[in-house]
Design a protein around this motif. Structure first.
Motif, short mmCIF file in Angstrom:
data_model
loop_
_atom_site.label_atom_id
_atom_site.label_comp_id
_atom_site.label_asym_id
_atom_site.label_seq_id
_atom_site.Cartn_x
_atom_site.Cartn_y
_atom_site.Cartn_z
N PHE A 110 17.41 76.33 -53.07
CA PHE A 110 18.27 77.68 -53.24
C PHE A 110 17.16 78.23 -54.78
N PRO A 111 16.96 79.19 -54.44
CA PRO A 111 16.21 79.96 -55.74
C PRO A 111 17.27 79.79 -57.28
N SER A 112 17.08 78.99 -58.29
CA SER A 112 17.31 78.81 -59.61
C SER A 112 18.40 78.47 -59.22
N ASN A 113 18.33 77.17 -58.39
CA ASN A 113 19.75 76.05 -57.93
C ASN A 113 20.45 77.37 -58.13
N THR A 114 20.92 78.57 -57.15
CA THR A 114 22.33 79.50 -57.19
C THR A 114 21.51 80.16 -55.75
N ILE A 115 23.90 79.79 -54.95
CA ILE A 115 23.36 80.52 -53.75
C ILE A 115 24.32 81.63 -53.13
N PRO A 116 22.85 82.39 -52.47
CA PRO A 116 23.33 83.68 -52.53
C PRO A 116 25.05 83.94 -52.08
N SER A 117 25.77 84.86 -52.35
CA SER A 117 26.84 85.78 -51.98
C SER A 117 27.73 85.75 -50.77
N SER A 118 26.29 85.79 -50.30
CA SER A 118 26.28 86.31 -48.76
C SER A 118 26.36 84.15 -47.70
N ARG A 119 26.13 83.55 -48.84
CA ARG A 119 26.12 82.41 -48.41
C ARG A 119 27.13 81.66 -47.91
N ILE A 120 28.14 81.62 -48.96
CA ILE A 120 29.09 81.72 -49.68
C ILE A 120 30.33 81.85 -48.78
N SER A 121 30.91 80.67 -47.60
CA SER A 121 31.18 81.26 -46.73
C SER A 121 33.26 81.76 -47.32
N ALA A 122 33.94 82.43 -46.17
CA ALA A 122 34.54 82.36 -46.39
C ALA A 122 36.09 81.60 -46.74
N PHE A 123 36.22 80.66 -46.71
CA PHE A 123 37.20 79.60 -46.70
C PHE A 123 36.59 79.04 -48.53
N ALA A 124 35.22 79.04 -49.01
CA ALA A 124 34.88 78.55 -49.76
C ALA A 124 35.65 79.47 -50.94
N THR A 125 35.36 81.07 -50.86
CA THR A 125 35.66 81.85 -51.80
C THR A 125 37.31 81.62 -52.25
N GLN A 126 38.41 81.69 -50.85
CA GLN A 126 39.42 82.02 -50.49
C GLN A 126 40.19 80.90 -51.51
N TYR A 127 39.57 79.64 -51.23
CA TYR A 127 40.24 78.32 -51.78
C TYR A 127 40.04 78.16 -52.75
N LEU A 128 38.46 78.81 -53.47
CA LEU A 128 38.35 78.08 -55.07
C LEU A 128 39.06 79.18 -55.85
N GLN A 129 39.77 79.68 -55.55
CA GLN A 129 40.54 80.90 -56.49
C GLN A 129 41.75 80.25 -57.11
N TYR A 130 42.08 79.01 -55.94
CA TYR A 130 43.49 78.31 -56.41
C TYR A 130 43.40 77.11 -57.67
N TYR A 131 41.46 76.59 -57.73
CA TYR A 131 41.51 76.17 -58.81
C TYR A 131 41.93 76.66 -60.50
N LEU A 132 42.65 76.46 -61.69
CA LEU A 132 42.87 76.85 -62.80
C LEU A 132 41.60 76.83 -63.22
N PRO A 133 41.14 77.88 -64.71
CA PRO A 133 39.64 77.76 -65.25
C PRO A 133 39.49 76.46 -65.70
N ALA A 134 38.29 76.45 -65.58
CA ALA A 134 37.88 75.20 -67.04
C ALA A 134 37.94 75.79 -68.30
N ASN A 135 38.87 74.39 -69.27
CA ASN A 135 39.50 75.11 -70.84
C ASN A 135 38.42 74.22 -71.59
N THR A 136 37.99 73.48 -71.38
CA THR A 136 36.99 72.34 -72.43
C THR A 136 35.47 72.17 -71.59
#
Length: 574
Positions: A357-383
């Motif tokens: 992928f250009p700049s090793n970045t996945i376009p937002s249009s290619r990110i699945s709805a499942f991933a978008t929903q599940y990733l928000q469950y993680y607490l943010p990195a703090n270190t």
């Protein structure tokens, strides 16, 4: 899946042959007398000859209940079906001085108290000395047991203030702390189990005032009553009567009301003030443990009706150090920085090539709805990300168990004694994780109740009837289970789980710390109904016991396996 199992165990003597078989089966087994004791003895004159027809009166020093028998032609007497207590035993016969002694009867114990009368008037009384009283030993049974009285329980140090920690001091006893798998670990009930005389885990049987106190699912104590509510604990590890269903037994007897008002108020507090910081923690994890309670025993009607109430509570707040690798904010947007991420759609099978992928970045249009929903469950990195760790936090866990006990004892008449008790407990807890949506709710509650009737037909015939009920609810499930239709939320196909057990799916992402499990919910509810009846008959120098017990067990279990699905994401194609 909800399997339901009912079990009934009974023997119905509907024929003469069945009645005879019942006699053979029960003549040597006291099926019902789990929590009662017996006082026996011999009354002799100065020459050592038996004193027949001697009046023996036994009075409870707690509630003044009274039993009277007479010695037989051999000078023997026996008083069965006595509650654990201290009794005043008085012996009197014409031409002899009256004699008296204090005798302590423990749970399921036969105590021998012999007397040698002196010539004189009945109005003269001889009080047996304390030293002689200590020589009264149990010599009519061969059971090996250890009894812990209320004073032992209250004064000896107990880890977590659990009577099981003290019962573990019995010779040959051990704990199940080295168990690493199975129901004990899954349902966090290791502290409710002990091992006696080298038996297997789960072989120890627990009784509460003669009623089964067991969680069948984990084979552990259903309710662990507060130390302050216990009158005594008997731990029997060898030589038990056939009336007991297992080779190891822990029998707990609760306190009861009497003619004097007595009670306790207590509070034990410990915290992390002197605790050192965990090497990996940013700060010392918080710890607060407050155990408190109160009880009261009192007469409602002197010498007749008595009550006892106990409450115990605990407020425990702890924190566990969690080190994890969670998706960074950039990664959640598809930006993987210096890590090369290949675009699967550019794969050329003939040439064997693939483009990143250009700049090793996945376009937002290619990110699945499942991933978008599940990733928000993680607490943010703090270190900062160092050695694969970018999350360091003390995640709290709270435990707030409460136990209630209420008891009534009624001396209905010189021939009838009634008692009843209800005890409940709830030690449910919520476990926290760095993925809040998969936090687990651990439900653990119990309920025990019983009614007991002791009827004296004659000085030689006594009947004990008991009705008991034991309920246990032990269950583990995601805290969010049933709150919404997660299959629809994540767009998952071919899942048929009902709304009541709908739960977030489990996702494993390569390089990211995973949490949760797909084997929930699990657990069940049990209802154990008991009826037991025992008739004790003293005939000459012999004691006979006839008994029957009927148990009805209901087990309603709920077990789930990957109901929400489990999904794995790795770098095979990227």
């Amino acid at each position: 899946m909800v399997p339901i199992r009912n079990r009934q165990r009974f023997f119905h003597p509907s024929t003469p042959l069945a009645s005879f078989a019942l006699f053979l089966l029960t003549a040597t087994a006291l099926l019902a007398q789990f929590n009662l004791g017996t006082i026996t003895g011999t009354v002799l004159d100065p020459s050592g000859s038996a004193v027949a027809g001697c009046k023996v009166t036994i009075v409870s020093l707690t509630n003044a209940s009274e039993r009277t028998v007479e010695t037989n032609s051999s000078g023997l007497f026996a008083v069965p079906s006595l509650a654990a207590d201290t009794y005043q035993v008085t012996v009197e016969a014409s031409g002899f001085q009256k004699a008296a002694a204090r005798v302590t009867v423990s749970v399921d114990q036969t105590v021998t108290s012999d007397f040698r009368l002196a010539i004189g008037s009945v109005s003269e009384e001889v009080q047996v000395s304390e030293q002689a009283d200590q020589l009264q030993v149990e010599k009519d049974t061969h059971e090996i047991s250890q009894v812990f009285a209320a004073k032992d329980l209250e004064e000896l140090p107990a880890n977590g203030r659990s009577f099981i920690s003290l019962a573990d001091l019995t010779a040959g006893a051990g704990r199940a702390g080295d168990v690493t798998s199975g129901p004990l670990v899954t349902f966090a009930t290791t502290g409710n189990e002990m091992i006696l005389a080298g038996q297997l885990v789960g072989s120890t049987h627990f009784l509460q005032d003669g009623v089964v106190n067991m969680n069948i699912l984990t084979a552990t104590a259903n309710i662990v009553p507060s130390i302050e509510s216990i009158m005594e604990v008997s731990v029997e590890s060898s030589g038990m009567s056939a009336k007991f269903p297992s080779p190891g037994l822990v029998n707990v007897i609760s306190k009861r009301g009497g003619n004097s008002i007595h009670g306790t108020v207590y509070d034990y507090l410990s915290n992390n003030f002197f605790n050192a910081r965990n090497f990996f923690a940013a700060s010392a994890p918080a710890y607060r443990n407050n155990q408190y309670g109160a009880n009261l025993g009192a007469p409602i009607v002197k010498n007749k009706l008595f009550t006892f109430f106990d409450y115990s509570g605990q407020r425990t707040s702890t924190a566990n150090v969690v080190l994890a690798r969670v998706p960074t904010a950039a990664e959640q947007q598809g930006n993987f920085g210096a890590t090369t991420i290949y675009d699967p759609s550019t794969y050329n099978a003939g040439a064997g090539t693939i483009s990143p992928f250009p700049s090793n970045t996945i376009p937002s249009s290619r990110i699945s709805a499942f991933a978008t929903q599940y990733l928000q469950y993680y607490l943010p990195a703090n270190t900062p990300l160092v050695n694969g760790i970018n999350f360091n936090q003390n995640l709290p866990t709270k435990l707030n168990p409460e136990t209630y006990l209420g008891r009534l004892d009624y001396n209905l008449s010189s021939k009838d004694t009634l008692s009843g008790q209800i005890q409940t407990t709830d030690s449910s807890a919520l476990g926290n994780s760095f993925i809040p949506e998969v936090d687990l709710a651990n439900t653990k509650s119990g309920w025990i109740g019983y009614m007991q009737s002791i009827h004296v037909f004659s000085p030689t015939v006594v009947n004990v009837a008991r009705w008991g009920y034991n309920r246990s609810n032990i269950f583990i499930a995601p805290a969010k289970m049933g709150t919404e239709d997660f299959a629809q939320l994540f767009g998952l196909q071919n899942l048929t789980e009902p709304k009541a057990t709908s739960q977030p799916p489990i996702a494993t992402i390569s390089g990211i710390t995973a949490d949760g499990a797909g084997t929930y919910p699990m657990g069940g509810t049990q209802n154990l109904f008991q009826y037991a009846d025992e008739l004790n008959w003293t005939k000459g120098e012999h004691q006979f016991s006839f008994g029957v017990e009927v148990d009805r067990l209901q087990m309603n279990n709920l077990w789930g396996t990957l109901d929400g699905g489990t999904y794995t994401f790795n770098g095979l194609f990227t």
